[in-house]
Design a protein around this motif. Structure first.
Motif, PDB file in Angstrom:
ATOM      1  N   UNK A   3      68.295 -14.413 101.199  1.00  0.00           N
ATOM      2  CA  UNK A   3      67.813 -13.914  99.909  1.00  0.00           C
ATOM      3  C   UNK A   3      66.654 -14.742  99.362  1.00  0.00           C
ATOM      4  N   UNK A   4      66.085 -15.600 100.203  1.00  0.00           N
ATOM      5  CA  UNK A   4      64.948 -16.429  99.786  1.00  0.00           C
ATOM      6  C   UNK A   4      63.654 -15.903 100.403  1.00  0.00           C
ATOM      7  N   UNK A   5      62.552 -16.076  99.682  1.00  0.00           N
ATOM      8  CA  UNK A   5      61.262 -15.625 100.152  1.00  0.00           C
ATOM      9  C   UNK A   5      60.500 -16.705 100.883  1.00  0.00           C
ATOM     10  N   UNK A   6      59.225 -16.453 101.142  1.00  0.00           N
ATOM     11  CA  UNK A   6      58.384 -17.418 101.864  1.00  0.00           C
ATOM     12  C   UNK A   6      58.251 -18.733 101.106  1.00  0.00           C
ATOM     13  N   UNK A   7      58.388 -18.682  99.785  1.00  0.00           N
ATOM     14  CA  UNK A   7      58.231 -19.884  98.959  1.00  0.00           C
ATOM     15  C   UNK A   7      59.475 -20.751  98.969  1.00  0.00           C
ATOM     16  N   UNK A   8      60.570 -20.245  99.540  1.00  0.00           N
ATOM     17  CA  UNK A   8      61.817 -20.997  99.548  1.00  0.00           C
ATOM     18  C   UNK A   8      62.669 -20.746  98.323  1.00  0.00           C
ATOM     19  N   UNK A   9      62.183 -19.958  97.396  1.00  0.00           N
ATOM     20  CA  UNK A   9      62.937 -19.590  96.194  1.00  0.00           C
ATOM     21  C   UNK A   9      63.505 -18.178  96.365  1.00  0.00           C
ATOM     22  N   UNK A  10      64.400 -17.792  95.460  1.00  0.00           N
ATOM     23  CA  UNK A  10      64.988 -16.459  95.519  1.00  0.00           C
ATOM     24  C   UNK A  10      63.895 -15.402  95.447  1.00  0.00           C
ATOM     25  N   UNK A  11      64.048 -14.336  96.228  1.00  0.00           N
ATOM     26  CA  UNK A  11      63.024 -13.302  96.318  1.00  0.00           C
ATOM     27  C   UNK A  11      62.841 -12.569  94.990  1.00  0.00           C
ATOM     28  N   UNK A  12      61.592 -12.331  94.625  1.00  0.00           N
ATOM     29  CA  UNK A  12      61.282 -11.624  93.379  1.00  0.00           C
ATOM     30  C   UNK A  12      61.846 -10.208  93.379  1.00  0.00           C
ATOM     31  N   UNK A  13      61.954  -9.582  94.564  1.00  0.00           N
ATOM     32  CA  UNK A  13      62.406  -8.193  94.631  1.00  0.00           C
ATOM     33  C   UNK A  13      63.873  -8.036  94.264  1.00  0.00           C
ATOM     34  N   UNK A  14      64.606  -9.142  94.106  1.00  0.00           N
ATOM     35  CA  UNK A  14      65.996  -9.034  93.680  1.00  0.00           C
ATOM     36  C   UNK A  14      66.109  -8.396  92.297  1.00  0.00           C
ATOM     37  N   UNK A  15      65.053  -8.505  91.514  1.00  0.00           N
ATOM     38  CA  UNK A  15      65.133  -7.971  90.154  1.00  0.00           C
ATOM     39  C   UNK A  15      64.728  -6.501  90.074  1.00  0.00           C
ATOM     40  N   UNK A  16      64.153  -5.948  91.128  1.00  0.00           N
ATOM     41  CA  UNK A  16      63.620  -4.587  91.057  1.00  0.00           C
ATOM     42  C   UNK A  16      64.708  -3.552  90.778  1.00  0.00           C
ATOM     43  N   UNK A  17      65.869  -3.685  91.452  1.00  0.00           N
ATOM     44  CA  UNK A  17      66.933  -2.700  91.309  1.00  0.00           C
ATOM     45  C   UNK A  17      68.084  -3.207  90.454  1.00  0.00           C
ATOM     46  N   UNK A  18      67.909  -4.374  89.845  1.00  0.00           N
ATOM     47  CA  UNK A  18      69.009  -4.978  89.089  1.00  0.00           C
ATOM     48  C   UNK A  18      69.493  -4.071  87.961  1.00  0.00           C
ATOM     49  N   UNK A  19      68.577  -3.490  87.218  1.00  0.00           N
ATOM     50  CA  UNK A  19      68.961  -2.636  86.090  1.00  0.00           C
ATOM     51  C   UNK A  19      69.741  -1.413  86.574  1.00  0.00           C
ATOM     52  N   UNK A  20      69.330  -0.861  87.726  1.00  0.00           N
ATOM     53  CA  UNK A  20      70.044   0.293  88.280  1.00  0.00           C
ATOM     54  C   UNK A  20      71.484  -0.065  88.608  1.00  0.00           C
ATOM     55  N   UNK A  21      71.688  -1.258  89.207  1.00  0.00           N
ATOM     56  CA  UNK A  21      73.041  -1.696  89.529  1.00  0.00           C
ATOM     57  C   UNK A  21      73.859  -1.909  88.265  1.00  0.00           C
ATOM     58  N   UNK A  22      73.262  -2.534  87.258  1.00  0.00           N
ATOM     59  CA  UNK A  22      73.977  -2.813  86.017  1.00  0.00           C
ATOM     60  C   UNK A  22      74.413  -1.513  85.347  1.00  0.00           C
ATOM     61  N   UNK A  23      73.510  -0.550  85.275  1.00  0.00           N
ATOM     62  CA  UNK A  23      73.840   0.726  84.639  1.00  0.00           C
ATOM     63  C   UNK A  23      74.887   1.495  85.439  1.00  0.00           C
ATOM     64  N   UNK A  24      74.811   1.411  86.776  1.00  0.00           N
ATOM     65  CA  UNK A  24      75.792   2.111  87.612  1.00  0.00           C
ATOM     66  C   UNK A  24      77.181   1.496  87.471  1.00  0.00           C
ATOM     67  N   UNK A  25      77.251   0.170  87.370  1.00  0.00           N
ATOM     68  CA  UNK A  25      78.543  -0.511  87.290  1.00  0.00           C
ATOM     69  C   UNK A  25      79.242  -0.251  85.957  1.00  0.00           C
ATOM     70  N   UNK A  26      78.497   0.137  84.948  1.00  0.00           N
ATOM     71  CA  UNK A  26      79.117   0.405  83.652  1.00  0.00           C
ATOM     72  C   UNK A  26      80.076   1.590  83.708  1.00  0.00           C
ATOM     73  N   UNK A  27      79.911   2.451  84.701  1.00  0.00           N
ATOM     74  CA  UNK A  27      80.792   3.619  84.828  1.00  0.00           C
ATOM     75  C   UNK A  27      82.132   3.255  85.460  1.00  0.00           C
ATOM     76  N   UNK A  28      82.198   2.059  86.056  1.00  0.00           N
ATOM     77  CA  UNK A  28      83.389   1.654  86.794  1.00  0.00           C
ATOM     78  C   UNK A  28      84.202   0.627  86.008  1.00  0.00           C
ATOM     79  N   UNK A  29      85.505   0.543  86.288  1.00  0.00           N
ATOM     80  CA  UNK A  29      86.305  -0.535  85.696  1.00  0.00           C
ATOM     81  C   UNK A  29      85.914  -1.879  86.309  1.00  0.00           C
TER      82      UNK A  29
END
Length: 281
Positions: free
Chosen positions: A207-233
């Protein structure tokens, strides 16, 4: 709302790497892609127009440092001629030599810093050297030696490893050019929670990029996951179903299913719709 003509004197100009600045202009027909000569710190610089009018003003207002709108202090002087572009290309080639010579001076002074890149101002009045360092570095004598060698004002600019990757560019694990060096407007903090919420492996190498830090693309779909999980217990929650109390073990937002386990250890998988019906009974 004002139309584009009201903001026609406002432009976003990009320079080497991901450096951008905002300028005003008058009596010039600017459009994205044009090379222009602009006012710089005690001199002139050459950059490329990336946005004009309302678009440039909005990008300026949303930038990290903000900017002076609607009329920045520095101005676009003129559209660049072919000889100006030729001179700029020669300066870009010379920057490889400058970087090598600067690294030799750093080694001579035994400084714990890494010179990443060099950038000449168009008129050669200023030389910017980008570097990374883990600790504070006393480079006063280095600056004097650099100024003496290159006959220009020296600006040493410390950058982080993520900025270094954005400046140098590269190819990510997806096979495409790095987002930070092509289109990403700013580098936002990335936390491990983003990977956890998406159910990704927490192995740093994955999950790390060329810079050795966490990849920036981790945030691209984060909101979609958060909104989807709200429907579940919530995972770990005990709920009463048609079979009594059961604990939510895992959820699958892609298949719309929930894995349950009762007190005896028996597991079963239900769709979210089936679970909602059982809970409502």
């Amino acid at each position: 709302m004002r139309d584009d003509r009201a903001w026609s004197g406002f432009a976003e100009i990009s320079f080497k790497g991901n450096r951008k600045a905002y300028f005003s202009y008058t009596s010039l027909n600017l459009r994205p892609g044009l090379d222009v000569i602009v006012e710089a710190d005690q001199g002139k610089d050459l950059g490329k127009v990336t946005a004009v009018g309302v678009i440039a003003e909005r990008k300026c207002s949303s930038s990290n440092g903000g900017c002076a709108t609607p009329a920045p202090e520095q101005k676009v002087l003129r559209i660049a001629h072919s000889k100006d572009i030729g001179k700029s290309q020669a300066l870009r080639k010379d920057e490889d030599r400058v970087r090598i010579e600067a690294r030799k001076l750093v080694a001579k002074h035994q400084l714990n810093m890494k010179v990443t890149d060099a950038e000449w101002q168009f008129d050669r009045n200023r030389l910017i050297l980008y570097f990374t360092a883990e600790k504070r570095v006393d480079f006063r004598q280095l600056v004097r030696d650099l100024a003496s060698k290159f006959k220009a004002r020296i600006q040493l600019k410390q950058i982080g490893v993520r900025d270094e990757a954005a400046l140098l560019g590269g190819v990510g694990r997806c096979g495409r050019e790095l987002c930070c060096s092509t289109w990403l407007p700013e580098l936002k903090p990335i936390s491990l929670q983003l990977a956890k919420s998406q159910g990704l492996s927490l192995n740093p190498s994955q999950i790390s990029g060329c810079c050795g830090r966490l990849m920036c693309c981790l945030m691209y779909e984060h909101r979609t996951y958060v909104e989807a999980r709200r429907r579940f217990p919530r995972e770990g929650l005990k709920i009463r179903t048609g079979k009594g109390l059961e604990r939510v073990i895992t959820i699958d937002i892609w298949n719309d299913t929930v894995l349950l386990r009762d007190d005896e250890g028996t597991r079963r998988t239900l769709t979210l719709e089936q679970l909602e019906i059982e809970v409502a009974q």
